[in-house]
Motif scaffolding. Sequence first.
Motif, short mmCIF file in Angstrom:
data_model
loop_
_atom_site.label_atom_id
_atom_site.label_comp_id
_atom_site.label_asym_id
_atom_site.label_seq_id
_atom_site.Cartn_x
_atom_site.Cartn_y
_atom_site.Cartn_z
N SER A 211 1.27 -136.57 -24.08
CA SER A 211 0.48 -135.34 -24.14
C SER A 211 1.07 -134.23 -23.29
O SER A 211 0.38 -133.31 -22.91
N SER B 96 -0.91 -134.15 -29.71
CA SER B 96 -0.43 -135.39 -30.29
C SER B 96 -1.63 -136.27 -30.59
O SER B 96 -2.61 -136.30 -29.84
N THR B 97 -1.57 -136.99 -31.70
CA THR B 97 -2.64 -137.94 -32.03
C THR B 97 -2.51 -139.22 -31.23
O THR B 97 -3.46 -140.00 -31.14
N LEU B 98 -1.33 -139.45 -30.63
CA LEU B 98 -1.10 -140.65 -29.82
C LEU B 98 -1.20 -140.30 -28.36
O LEU B 98 -0.58 -139.34 -27.88
N THR B 99 -1.99 -141.04 -27.62
CA THR B 99 -2.17 -140.77 -26.20
C THR B 99 -1.23 -141.57 -25.32
O THR B 99 -1.06 -141.25 -24.14
N PRO C 248 -4.47 -148.26 -28.65
CA PRO C 248 -5.25 -147.85 -29.82
C PRO C 248 -6.70 -147.50 -29.51
O PRO C 248 -7.30 -146.66 -30.18
N ASP D 146 -6.65 -144.01 -28.28
CA ASP D 146 -6.29 -143.15 -29.41
C ASP D 146 -7.49 -142.90 -30.32
O ASP D 146 -7.70 -141.79 -30.81
N ARG D 147 -8.27 -143.95 -30.55
CA ARG D 147 -9.45 -143.82 -31.41
C ARG D 147 -10.49 -142.90 -30.77
O ARG D 147 -11.08 -142.05 -31.44
N TRP E 201 -9.86 -140.52 -28.59
CA TRP E 201 -9.29 -139.17 -28.63
C TRP E 201 -9.50 -138.54 -30.00
O TRP E 201 -9.84 -137.35 -30.11
N ALA E 202 -9.30 -139.32 -31.07
CA ALA E 202 -9.51 -138.80 -32.43
C ALA E 202 -10.97 -138.37 -32.63
O ALA E 202 -11.25 -137.35 -33.27
#
Length: 379
Positions: free
Chosen positions: A277, A282-285, A289, A292-293, A295-296
């Motif tokens: 970041s 970015s969708t990936l932190t 996972p 990441d979920r 964050w989404a």
Amino acid sequence: MTADNKARTARDRIVSDVDQMCRGEGRPPVAELSDRAALLVACGLVEPRIVDVVRTRLHRNLSFPTTGGFHQVRVIEEQRHDLRRIIDSPAPSMLKMALRTRLAELDRKYLVLRSGFTRGAGVFAYKIKDIRADRRRGVHLDTDDRGRLFDALASTPTMAPVPLVPRTLGELGTVAAAYGQREMGRVVLPQRMQTVVRSLPSLPQIRSDNRRIPEMYTAMLMEVGGLYDRLNAGYFRGGRAVEEIRLQFDAESELIGLSGDLCRLREAAATADASFSSDGFSTLTGMGPAIDRAWAEVVERAVAFRELVESVESRADVAVAEAARVAGIARDNGVRSPAAHYQPNQADLAAEHLAARAGDRMLSTEAMRRLRGQIDPEK
């Protein structure tokens, strides 16, 4: 709104704003946070009991101690952070000595602002009876909690240009020379000396032109805080056309919820030393996972918030255009515009006062007639 903005979704616009803030490219896409938005963003960094008081006070339109704008507190805190980092690094002793002097000056300014906020003169109750009453209403903050809230305000994001701290002896000399040149310009000198001073080359300022936010979580905090300010502006412009939305949607609680999630993500990223970041959205932190979920989900919540704000702005624009159209028709026909500010004359004020006393007159009339009926029932 431009054609390019119309073609993109709200998610695309948020991603573009975050990228721009993280890279420091172009003009800032988000204006500096208002004091009200900064208070709500700071709620993500304090205990729930403080959050409840902040929310209650804002819902009741109760003020907080002002410091002339919380943005200056954020700028001071950014400089203090940079100064401490350079002083702790292997820098020349002469540079460290100058930076310690500057740090002491900024610490003093910070403590003066913090003291004014925690005292809460004219804002928070100070008598025992009034404090107990405010606690029952849920609008009183103790002195220690005010200090915690102020420290959280100092950690909220800012897009204001922050003067850069000298990192080398050369930069320190540039700052000293520039300061001397500015001070010399304030001294009343003979005309010949003034001509010489004006002929000196202008020395560069050690200042950042574009503010760059370090990572995407702080940039998203800036984004949602700016959305809250845009929503309030839309409410003000739209008036009754957006009143139904304002009554149904608790924007303060929404911003507090987003701020809490984003602050937790930022803390987790700092602990894990995640690098995904650091240079934009970015969708990936980089933290697995599960994060990441989460964050989404936070991003989708911010997207929904932006969509609602843009809908309110669109409705407000329609209301403003319609009011202008009606005002134009009224003006063309020589009558008062329905949207014009009403200024009652003396007769209007007297009529309003007399109408308010209509009930008293009716009760008095009926009472006198009943009394007369008792005295003279034949009439």
